[in-house]
Design a protein around this motif. Structure first.
Motif, PDB file in Angstrom:
ATOM      1  N   GLU A  78    -157.299 -81.383 -69.051  1.00 58.63           N
ATOM      2  CA  GLU A  78    -157.707 -82.767 -68.792  1.00 58.63           C
ATOM      3  C   GLU A  78    -158.568 -83.332 -69.914  1.00 58.63           C
ATOM      4  OE1 GLU A  78    -161.309 -80.449 -67.843  1.00 58.63           O
ATOM      5  OE2 GLU A  78    -159.157 -80.118 -67.662  1.00 58.63           O
ATOM      6  N   THR A  79    -158.902 -82.524 -70.901  1.00 56.83           N
ATOM      7  CA  THR A  79    -159.856 -82.926 -71.937  1.00 56.83           C
ATOM      8  C   THR A  79    -159.170 -83.122 -73.276  1.00 56.83           C
ATOM      9  OG1 THR A  79    -161.567 -81.618 -70.834  1.00 56.83           O
ATOM     10  CG2 THR A  79    -162.010 -82.312 -73.096  1.00 56.83           C
ATOM     11  N   PRO A  80    -159.250 -84.309 -73.873  1.00 56.63           N
ATOM     12  CA  PRO A  80    -158.724 -84.476 -75.233  1.00 56.63           C
ATOM     13  C   PRO A  80    -159.543 -83.638 -76.214  1.00 56.63           C
ATOM     14  CG  PRO A  80    -159.109 -86.606 -74.170  1.00 56.63           C
ATOM     15  CD  PRO A  80    -159.776 -85.570 -73.319  1.00 56.63           C
ATOM     16  N   VAL A  81    -158.875 -82.815 -76.998  1.00 55.76           N
ATOM     17  CA  VAL A  81    -159.542 -81.956 -77.977  1.00 55.76           C
ATOM     18  C   VAL A  81    -159.004 -82.292 -79.364  1.00 55.76           C
ATOM     19  CG1 VAL A  81    -159.857 -79.586 -78.789  1.00 55.76           C
ATOM     20  CG2 VAL A  81    -159.956 -80.093 -76.337  1.00 55.76           C
ATOM     21  N   VAL A  82    -159.921 -82.574 -80.281  1.00 51.85           N
ATOM     22  CA  VAL A  82    -159.539 -82.956 -81.638  1.00 51.85           C
ATOM     23  C   VAL A  82    -159.811 -81.786 -82.577  1.00 51.85           C
ATOM     24  CG1 VAL A  82    -159.888 -84.591 -83.532  1.00 51.85           C
ATOM     25  CG2 VAL A  82    -160.112 -85.359 -81.140  1.00 51.85           C
ATOM     26  N   LEU A  83    -158.760 -81.278 -83.209  1.00 52.41           N
ATOM     27  CA  LEU A  83    -158.894 -80.232 -84.212  1.00 52.41           C
ATOM     28  C   LEU A  83    -159.287 -80.886 -85.528  1.00 52.41           C
ATOM     29  CD1 LEU A  83    -155.622 -78.196 -83.485  1.00 52.41           C
ATOM     30  CD2 LEU A  83    -157.836 -78.074 -82.314  1.00 52.41           C
ATOM     31  N   LEU A  84    -160.475 -80.585 -85.997  1.00 51.99           N
ATOM     32  CA  LEU A  84    -160.985 -81.247 -87.192  1.00 51.99           C
ATOM     33  C   LEU A  84    -160.473 -80.582 -88.472  1.00 51.99           C
ATOM     34  CD1 LEU A  84    -164.706 -81.841 -86.150  1.00 51.99           C
ATOM     35  CD2 LEU A  84    -162.850 -83.530 -86.178  1.00 51.99           C
ATOM     36  N   HIS A  85    -160.425 -81.390 -89.539  1.00 53.45           N
ATOM     37  CA  HIS A  85    -160.207 -80.935 -90.916  1.00 53.45           C
ATOM     38  C   HIS A  85    -158.794 -80.423 -91.180  1.00 53.45           C
ATOM     39  CE1 HIS A  85    -164.382 -81.499 -90.519  1.00 53.45           C
ATOM     40  NE2 HIS A  85    -164.688 -80.285 -90.114  1.00 53.45           N
ATOM     41  N   ALA A  86    -157.830 -80.875 -90.384  1.00 53.04           N
ATOM     42  CA  ALA A  86    -156.442 -80.423 -90.505  1.00 53.04           C
ATOM     43  C   ALA A  86    -156.347 -78.909 -90.391  1.00 53.04           C
ATOM     44  CB  ALA A  86    -155.812 -80.892 -91.820  1.00 53.04           C
ATOM     45  N   SER A  87    -157.438 -78.271 -89.934  1.00 52.49           N
ATOM     46  CA  SER A  87    -157.521 -76.815 -89.797  1.00 52.49           C
ATOM     47  C   SER A  87    -157.224 -76.092 -91.110  1.00 52.49           C
ATOM     48  CB  SER A  87    -156.578 -76.313 -88.703  1.00 52.49           C
ATOM     49  OG  SER A  87    -156.860 -76.907 -87.461  1.00 52.49           O
ATOM     50  N   TYR A  88    -157.356 -76.775 -92.226  1.00 45.67           N
ATOM     51  CA  TYR A  88    -157.040 -76.215 -93.534  1.00 45.67           C
ATOM     52  C   TYR A  88    -157.724 -74.867 -93.745  1.00 45.67           C
ATOM     53  CZ  TYR A  88    -156.627 -75.999 -98.637  1.00 45.67           C
ATOM     54  OH  TYR A  88    -156.338 -75.613 -99.924  1.00 45.67           O
ATOM     55  N   PRO A  89    -157.039 -73.820 -94.187  1.00 47.75           N
ATOM     56  CA  PRO A  89    -155.642 -73.795 -94.657  1.00 47.75           C
ATOM     57  C   PRO A  89    -154.616 -73.526 -93.559  1.00 47.75           C
ATOM     58  CG  PRO A  89    -156.629 -71.667 -95.040  1.00 47.75           C
ATOM     59  CD  PRO A  89    -157.706 -72.517 -94.409  1.00 47.75           C
ATOM     60  N   TYR A  90    -155.072 -73.570 -92.293  1.00 50.11           N
ATOM     61  CA  TYR A  90    -154.172 -73.287 -91.170  1.00 50.11           C
ATOM     62  C   TYR A  90    -153.494 -74.569 -90.686  1.00 50.11           C
ATOM     63  CZ  TYR A  90    -156.953 -68.984 -91.105  1.00 50.11           C
ATOM     64  OH  TYR A  90    -157.578 -67.819 -91.458  1.00 50.11           O
ATOM     65  N   VAL A  91    -152.913 -75.307 -91.624  1.00 46.74           N
ATOM     66  CA  VAL A  91    -152.360 -76.622 -91.308  1.00 46.74           C
ATOM     67  C   VAL A  91    -151.147 -76.498 -90.389  1.00 46.74           C
ATOM     68  CG1 VAL A  91    -151.427 -78.759 -92.262  1.00 46.74           C
ATOM     69  CG2 VAL A  91    -153.202 -77.500 -93.511  1.00 46.74           C
ATOM     70  N   ARG A  92    -150.260 -75.581 -90.686  1.00 48.71           N
ATOM     71  CA  ARG A  92    -149.074 -75.433 -89.840  1.00 48.71           C
ATOM     72  C   ARG A  92    -149.445 -74.888 -88.468  1.00 48.71           C
ATOM     73  NH1 ARG A  92    -145.852 -74.213 -94.883  1.00 48.71           N
ATOM     74  NH2 ARG A  92    -144.320 -75.908 -94.971  1.00 48.71           N
ATOM     75  N   GLN A  93    -150.467 -74.037 -88.403  1.00 52.08           N
ATOM     76  CA  GLN A  93    -150.935 -73.575 -87.094  1.00 52.08           C
ATOM     77  C   GLN A  93    -151.467 -74.750 -86.277  1.00 52.08           C
ATOM     78  OE1 GLN A  93    -151.259 -72.024 -89.950  1.00 52.08           O
ATOM     79  NE2 GLN A  93    -151.623 -69.820 -89.752  1.00 52.08           N
ATOM     80  N   ALA A  94    -152.168 -75.663 -86.934  1.00 54.67           N
ATOM     81  CA  ALA A  94    -152.663 -76.851 -86.237  1.00 54.67           C
ATOM     82  C   ALA A  94    -151.505 -77.704 -85.743  1.00 54.67           C
ATOM     83  CB  ALA A  94    -153.558 -77.667 -87.158  1.00 54.67           C
ATOM     84  N   GLY A  95    -150.451 -77.809 -86.558  1.00 45.80           N
ATOM     85  CA  GLY A  95    -149.275 -78.538 -86.115  1.00 45.80           C
ATOM     86  C   GLY A  95    -148.646 -77.904 -84.896  1.00 45.80           C
ATOM     87  N   TYR A  96    -148.606 -76.581 -84.888  1.00 46.92           N
ATOM     88  CA  TYR A  96    -148.073 -75.861 -83.722  1.00 46.92           C
ATOM     89  C   TYR A  96    -148.887 -76.185 -82.471  1.00 46.92           C
ATOM     90  CZ  TYR A  96    -147.300 -71.897 -80.577  1.00 46.92           C
ATOM     91  OH  TYR A  96    -147.058 -71.120 -79.477  1.00 46.92           O
ATOM     92  N   VAL A  97    -150.213 -76.133 -82.597  1.00 50.42           N
ATOM     93  CA  VAL A  97    -151.077 -76.380 -81.441  1.00 50.42           C
ATOM     94  C   VAL A  97    -150.935 -77.810 -80.948  1.00 50.42           C
ATOM     95  CG1 VAL A  97    -153.473 -76.494 -80.652  1.00 50.42           C
ATOM     96  CG2 VAL A  97    -152.722 -74.561 -82.064  1.00 50.42           C
TER      97      VAL A  97
END
Length: 366
Positions: free
Chosen positions: A249-268
């Motif tokens: 129920e909670t909007p969660v914002v992943l900050l900083h493009a999760s760099y260098p885990y950018v594709r992992q952030a896209g997956y999430v």
């Protein structure tokens, strides 16, 4: 209008940043370069990052000299309020969401340094630390924490922020109240004012997510690269799986493009409905890496979930460098996606407006 014209003319909502802050003349002359790296680098190495070289180019344009020593001397003598207003003004930023946890200048005081509308974000770890200092019992700390967060979100604060990644990592557990109470009691004389007990950090992050979710307020989480306090392994956003499943129920914002885990952030963000992606800090720190980063972000992340941010702090130059990078590289990436047949031009224009402004307007109810 062309894609470039849309990108250049859209007002920016900076969904994650920090206040500028006066620095001593000596700091500017001797350590200015260290503000352009997240690492614990000496000026000897920091001067040779592409981000710092971009900052020098900005100063050269402003002060009309290319001598580094003279540039820093002139920069050290500016009236920061007017200089900051000028620089942030040239970015076209209309709203700045400012993390109140750093630096010492508050979001309210920051308003003197910009004509943008400043909205505060409450960083929860300093709140907990202050409450531990002020109260003897765990139950009192919990009660006061819930009151503080509730009142903040009912007032001017538009979101919460956690640096759990720095303190104990993103592998957030689910400690019960009894586990957290035991950890609080164990602090004893060893308490030094810095919250690093995993049961306590994790317990209060869950409480914060619950409180934010009850009023549909976002929780921003540091992910990806930062300073040396953050273990580079435990800033991977895929560690947030259990937390996200618990707080749907909670909007969660992943900050900083999760760099260098950018594709992992896209997956999430492509898996969890309430997960969003901020691209600050990568803008402008990655410099020539921003364009390929944006291409990775667009691979699977819904474009309705991507938000511009600068993560600018202390120096107004960082606001300019971030804005310059997003406007230049977003234009290039969107034009290429149209040319390659992945988007039509009208939808690319929509993406530009959404990333730069509209997604944040909607998420934070601005």
């Amino acid at each position: 209008m062309t894609i470039a014209e849309i990108v250049d003319s859209t007002p920016l909502v900076d969904n994650h940043a920090h206040a500028v802050e006066p620095q001593s003349a000596e700091t500017i002359r001797e350590a200015f370069s260290t503000f352009f790296t997240e690492g614990e680098l000496s000026p000897r190495h920091a001067r040779h990052t592409l981000n710092y070289r971009a900052a020098l180019s900005l100063l050269q344009t402003h002060f009309e000299t290319d001598d580094e020593t003279e540039l820093l001397r002139r920069r050290s003598e500016v009236d920061l309020e007017s200089y900051s207003r000028e620089l942030i003004g040239q970015t076209g930023t209309e709203v700045i969401l400012a993390d109140d946890g750093f630096p010492d200048l508050s979001p309210t005081e920051f308003e003197a340094y910009t004509d943008a509308d400043v909205r505060p974000i409450l960083r929860i770890e300093p709140v907990i630390e202050n409450l531990v200092d002020a109260h003897d019992t765990f139950d009192d700390v919990v009660d006061e924490f819930e009151t503080t967060v509730t009142e903040a979100l009912a007032g001017d604060y538009v979101a919460l922020k956690s640096i759990v990644a720095y303190r104990t990592g993103l592998d957030v557990g689910a400690p019960g109240r009894s586990d957290a109470r035991a950890a609080f009691d164990a602090l004893g004389d060893a308490w030094d004012g810095r919250l690093e007990s995993k049961p306590l950090v994790d317990f209060f992050l869950h409480r914060a997510c619950t409180l934010a979710g009850s009023v549909d307020a976002p929780v921003q989480l540091h992910t990806g690269f930062g300073d040396a306090d953050a273990h580079p392994h435990f800033v991977d956003p895929t560690y947030l799986y259990d937390l996200l499943r618990t707080h749907r129920e909670t909007p969660v914002v992943l900050l900083h493009a999760s760099y260098p885990y950018v594709r992992q952030a896209g997956y999430v963000t492509s898996t969890f409905e309430e997960a969003y992606l901020d691209i600050s800090l990568a803008l402008p720190f990655a410099q020539n890496g921003v364009e390929p980063l944006l291409r990775q972000v667009f691979e699977v992340t819904p474009t309705s979930k991507i938000m511009y941010g600068s993560d600018a702090f202390c120096l107004p130059e960082l606001y300019v460098l971030a804005a310059d990078r997003i406007r230049a590289d977003l234009t290039t990436v969107l034009e290429d996606l149209v040319a390659d047949g992945f988007l039509d031009e009208r939808y690319a224009e929509t993406v530009a407006r959404n990333v730069l402004r509209e997604n944040a307007h909607s998420l934070y109810d601005l």
